[in-house]
Write a protein that holds these residues in place. Structure first.
Motif, PDB file in Angstrom:
ATOM      1  N   LEU A   5      42.514 -26.895   8.449  1.00 46.87           N
ATOM      2  CA  LEU A   5      43.235 -27.594   7.280  1.00 46.87           C
ATOM      3  C   LEU A   5      42.188 -28.613   6.652  1.00 46.87           C
ATOM      4  CD1 LEU A   5      46.654 -28.306   9.094  1.00 46.87           C
ATOM      5  CD2 LEU A   5      46.068 -26.673   7.111  1.00 46.87           C
ATOM      6  N   VAL A   6      41.400 -29.331   7.620  1.00 47.32           N
ATOM      7  CA  VAL A   6      40.384 -30.228   7.033  1.00 47.32           C
ATOM      8  C   VAL A   6      39.314 -29.726   6.134  1.00 47.32           C
ATOM      9  CG1 VAL A   6      38.679 -31.977   7.828  1.00 47.32           C
ATOM     10  CG2 VAL A   6      40.953 -32.095   8.728  1.00 47.32           C
ATOM     11  N   THR A   7      38.801 -28.487   6.614  1.00 47.59           N
ATOM     12  CA  THR A   7      37.757 -27.862   6.018  1.00 47.59           C
ATOM     13  C   THR A   7      38.023 -27.170   4.758  1.00 47.59           C
ATOM     14  OG1 THR A   7      36.805 -27.101   8.107  1.00 47.59           O
ATOM     15  CG2 THR A   7      35.779 -25.983   6.090  1.00 47.59           C
ATOM     16  N   ALA A   8      39.143 -26.772   4.700  1.00 46.22           N
ATOM     17  CA  ALA A   8      39.816 -25.864   3.465  1.00 46.22           C
ATOM     18  C   ALA A   8      40.050 -27.119   2.337  1.00 46.22           C
ATOM     19  CB  ALA A   8      40.914 -25.179   3.530  1.00 46.22           C
ATOM     20  N   ALA A   9      40.809 -28.123   2.949  1.00 46.13           N
ATOM     21  CA  ALA A   9      41.036 -29.427   1.968  1.00 46.13           C
ATOM     22  C   ALA A   9      40.079 -30.073   1.514  1.00 46.13           C
ATOM     23  CB  ALA A   9      42.185 -30.477   2.729  1.00 46.13           C
ATOM     24  N   ILE A  10      38.925 -30.675   2.019  1.00 45.33           N
ATOM     25  CA  ILE A  10      37.820 -31.381   1.650  1.00 45.33           C
ATOM     26  C   ILE A  10      36.915 -30.367   0.763  1.00 45.33           C
ATOM     27  CG2 ILE A  10      35.717 -32.518   2.228  1.00 45.33           C
ATOM     28  CD1 ILE A  10      37.178 -33.525   4.677  1.00 45.33           C
ATOM     29  N   SER A  11      36.879 -29.087   1.138  1.00 44.82           N
ATOM     30  CA  SER A  11      36.401 -28.246   0.148  1.00 44.82           C
ATOM     31  C   SER A  11      36.915 -28.087  -1.179  1.00 44.82           C
ATOM     32  CB  SER A  11      36.064 -26.874   0.966  1.00 44.82           C
ATOM     33  OG  SER A  11      35.327 -26.731   2.039  1.00 44.82           O
ATOM     34  N   ALA A  12      38.241 -28.205  -1.178  1.00 43.75           N
ATOM     35  CA  ALA A  12      38.864 -28.005  -2.535  1.00 43.75           C
ATOM     36  C   ALA A  12      38.651 -29.132  -3.386  1.00 43.75           C
ATOM     37  CB  ALA A  12      40.410 -27.749  -2.107  1.00 43.75           C
TER      38      ALA A  12
ATOM     39  N   PHE B 299      31.574 -27.129   1.543  1.00 38.53           N
ATOM     40  CA  PHE B 299      31.288 -28.524   1.483  1.00 38.53           C
ATOM     41  C   PHE B 299      32.274 -29.334   2.564  1.00 38.53           C
ATOM     42  CE2 PHE B 299      32.012 -33.187   0.855  1.00 38.53           C
ATOM     43  CZ  PHE B 299      30.862 -33.678   0.672  1.00 38.53           C
ATOM     44  N   GLY B 300      33.429 -28.895   3.028  1.00 42.04           N
ATOM     45  CA  GLY B 300      34.249 -29.225   3.803  1.00 42.04           C
ATOM     46  C   GLY B 300      33.908 -29.098   5.269  1.00 42.04           C
ATOM     47  N   VAL B 301      32.884 -28.088   5.538  1.00 41.44           N
ATOM     48  CA  VAL B 301      32.517 -27.773   6.755  1.00 41.44           C
ATOM     49  C   VAL B 301      31.940 -28.855   7.514  1.00 41.44           C
ATOM     50  CG1 VAL B 301      31.004 -26.416   8.360  1.00 41.44           C
ATOM     51  CG2 VAL B 301      32.049 -25.392   6.482  1.00 41.44           C
ATOM     52  N   SER B 302      31.196 -29.895   6.894  1.00 40.57           N
ATOM     53  CA  SER B 302      30.526 -31.147   7.375  1.00 40.57           C
ATOM     54  C   SER B 302      31.527 -32.036   7.966  1.00 40.57           C
ATOM     55  CB  SER B 302      30.054 -31.903   6.231  1.00 40.57           C
ATOM     56  OG  SER B 302      29.151 -31.254   5.690  1.00 40.57           O
TER      57      SER B 302
ATOM     58  N   CYS C 297      30.079 -19.946   8.483  1.00 40.44           N
ATOM     59  CA  CYS C 297      30.938 -20.821   8.795  1.00 40.44           C
ATOM     60  C   CYS C 297      31.535 -20.611  10.140  1.00 40.44           C
ATOM     61  CB  CYS C 297      32.191 -20.818   7.930  1.00 40.44           C
ATOM     62  SG  CYS C 297      33.522 -21.967   8.059  1.00 40.44           S
ATOM     63  N   GLY C 298      31.736 -19.507  10.547  1.00 42.21           N
ATOM     64  CA  GLY C 298      32.392 -19.007  11.715  1.00 42.21           C
ATOM     65  C   GLY C 298      31.334 -19.474  12.827  1.00 42.21           C
ATOM     66  N   VAL C 299      29.983 -18.732  12.513  1.00 47.99           N
ATOM     67  CA  VAL C 299      28.996 -18.998  13.766  1.00 47.99           C
ATOM     68  C   VAL C 299      28.585 -20.574  13.823  1.00 47.99           C
ATOM     69  CG1 VAL C 299      26.545 -18.433  14.282  1.00 47.99           C
ATOM     70  CG2 VAL C 299      28.144 -16.783  13.364  1.00 47.99           C
ATOM     71  N   TYR C 300      28.568 -21.240  12.713  1.00 48.35           N
ATOM     72  CA  TYR C 300      28.155 -22.676  12.764  1.00 48.35           C
ATOM     73  C   TYR C 300      29.118 -23.423  13.703  1.00 48.35           C
ATOM     74  CZ  TYR C 300      27.012 -27.546  11.246  1.00 48.35           C
ATOM     75  OH  TYR C 300      26.852 -28.841  11.466  1.00 48.35           O
TER      76      TYR C 300
ATOM     77  N   ALA D 285      36.702 -17.046  15.566  1.00 44.84           N
ATOM     78  CA  ALA D 285      38.121 -16.535  15.081  1.00 44.84           C
ATOM     79  C   ALA D 285      38.472 -17.433  14.009  1.00 44.84           C
ATOM     80  CB  ALA D 285      38.967 -16.270  15.971  1.00 44.84           C
ATOM     81  N   VAL D 286      38.822 -19.024  14.267  1.00 48.27           N
ATOM     82  CA  VAL D 286      39.435 -19.726  13.196  1.00 48.27           C
ATOM     83  C   VAL D 286      38.272 -19.998  12.163  1.00 48.27           C
ATOM     84  CG1 VAL D 286      40.035 -22.211  12.924  1.00 48.27           C
ATOM     85  CG2 VAL D 286      40.864 -20.789  14.902  1.00 48.27           C
ATOM     86  N   GLY D 287      36.918 -20.134  12.798  1.00 48.27           N
ATOM     87  CA  GLY D 287      35.991 -20.190  11.836  1.00 48.27           C
ATOM     88  C   GLY D 287      35.794 -19.264  10.525  1.00 48.27           C
ATOM     89  N   LEU D 288      35.889 -17.983  11.187  1.00 47.85           N
ATOM     90  CA  LEU D 288      35.703 -17.061  10.086  1.00 47.85           C
ATOM     91  C   LEU D 288      36.937 -17.023   9.312  1.00 47.85           C
ATOM     92  CD1 LEU D 288      34.680 -13.893  12.372  1.00 47.85           C
ATOM     93  CD2 LEU D 288      33.125 -15.227  10.705  1.00 47.85           C
ATOM     94  N   VAL D 289      38.038 -17.202   9.594  1.00 48.39           N
ATOM     95  CA  VAL D 289      39.432 -17.430   8.818  1.00 48.39           C
ATOM     96  C   VAL D 289      39.119 -18.531   7.968  1.00 48.39           C
ATOM     97  CG1 VAL D 289      41.955 -18.054   8.706  1.00 48.39           C
ATOM     98  CG2 VAL D 289      40.956 -16.252  10.435  1.00 48.39           C
ATOM     99  N   THR D 290      38.559 -19.639   8.551  1.00 56.54           N
ATOM    100  CA  THR D 290      38.342 -20.783   7.519  1.00 56.54           C
ATOM    101  C   THR D 290      37.261 -20.595   6.542  1.00 56.54           C
ATOM    102  OG1 THR D 290      38.642 -22.516   9.493  1.00 56.54           O
ATOM    103  CG2 THR D 290      37.507 -23.021   7.361  1.00 56.54           C
ATOM    104  N   GLY D 291      36.316 -19.599   6.949  1.00 57.71           N
ATOM    105  CA  GLY D 291      35.364 -19.500   5.785  1.00 57.71           C
ATOM    106  C   GLY D 291      35.823 -18.592   4.586  1.00 57.71           C
ATOM    107  N   GLY D 292      36.770 -17.605   5.230  1.00 60.71           N
ATOM    108  CA  GLY D 292      37.398 -16.876   3.906  1.00 60.71           C
ATOM    109  C   GLY D 292      38.236 -17.651   3.191  1.00 60.71           C
TER     110      GLY D 292
END
Length: 240
Positions: free
Chosen positions: A29-36, A55-58, A144-147, A108-115
């Motif tokens: 949620l945080v990564t996708a929202a801030i990236s948007a 950008f939201g990955v930070s 994103c998933g690996v990091y 798993a969540v990181g890969l979904v988040t990246g997508g």
């Protein structure tokens, strides 16, 4: 006890703790929202479409770090570690299972988040994302998933070493939000090999530093491996 049942028991611990499940949801949620939001306000001569999309990955990494830290720190509360080691006397095997149980769901969540970030970012950026190739997008999703996984493992290892989730978060969060940002623009210095700065090169379309996308993730992996080794040493050598 064999490794598989040990891993299964550690996975049960993780999926039955609401705080850990909530932490995984927060990563997405945080990564996708801030990236948007970053995509809405994307202008300037130094605009980088891939960096804007992810950008939201930070900020999402904070949730991943909290997940890794909490998963380990729960063992040091109420004598839980003594119970775990009574069931699994081989401390190295137990800690390895704990690390895998932390890494697998974050990956798993990181890969979904990246997508999700890639899809949302392309939609928000519109024509600005036309120059973003699918190979770069795929690199961002996998990165994103690996990091996020490596940062969660870094936190898990430090928590095992310090035996305190609060201490770990008190070190990592100020470091990521303050120290790393302050020296982050100093390319060609020690900033290039900091765990977050090195790993986040994977989200840049172009880069000026000495590390490429996968080399940067390799540096982050070395930081995480060092933390896990230190944590494993602490678990093996110190009293439960």
């Amino acid at each position: 006890m064999a490794f598989t049942p040990v891993l299964h028991s550690e996975w049960i611990k993780i999926r039955t703790l609401r705080s850990l499940v909530g932490g995984l949801c927060a990563v997405l949620l945080v990564t996708a929202a801030i990236s948007a939001l970053a995509g809405v306000d994307s202008d300037g001569a130094d605009f980088d479409a891939l960096s804007s999309v992810f950008f939201g990955v930070s900020f999402g990494q904070i949730a991943a770090i909290a997940f890794g830290s909490t998963a380990v720190s729960s063992e040091f509360q109420g004598g839980a570690l003594r119970v775990s080691l009574a069931a699994v006397p081989h401390r190295g095997r137990w800690f390895a299972a704990k690390a895998v149980a932390v890494a697998a769901p974050v990956l798993a969540v990181g890969l979904v988040t990246g997508g999700v970030c890639l899809a949302v970012g392309r939609a928000v950026l519109g024509a600005k994302a036309d120059g973003l190739t699918w190979s770069e997008g795929l690199r961002g999703v996998v990165g994103c998933g690996v990091y996020l996984t490596l940062m969660a493992l870094l936190a898990a290892g430090l928590t095992a070493l310090l035996r305190s989730g609060v201490a770990t978060l008190s070190i990592l969060i100020p470091f990521l939000l303050i120290v790393s940002f302050v020296i982050g623009d100093l390319s060609g210095t020690v900033a290039d090999v900091l765990p977050d700065r090195a790993g986040q090169v994977v989200f840049d379309e172009t880069w000026d530093g000495p590390l490429g996308p996968w080399a940067g993730l390799g540096v982050t992996a070395l930081w995480s491996a060092a933390a896990l080794l230190a944590g494993a040493w602490s678990v093996r050598r110190r009293d439960a």
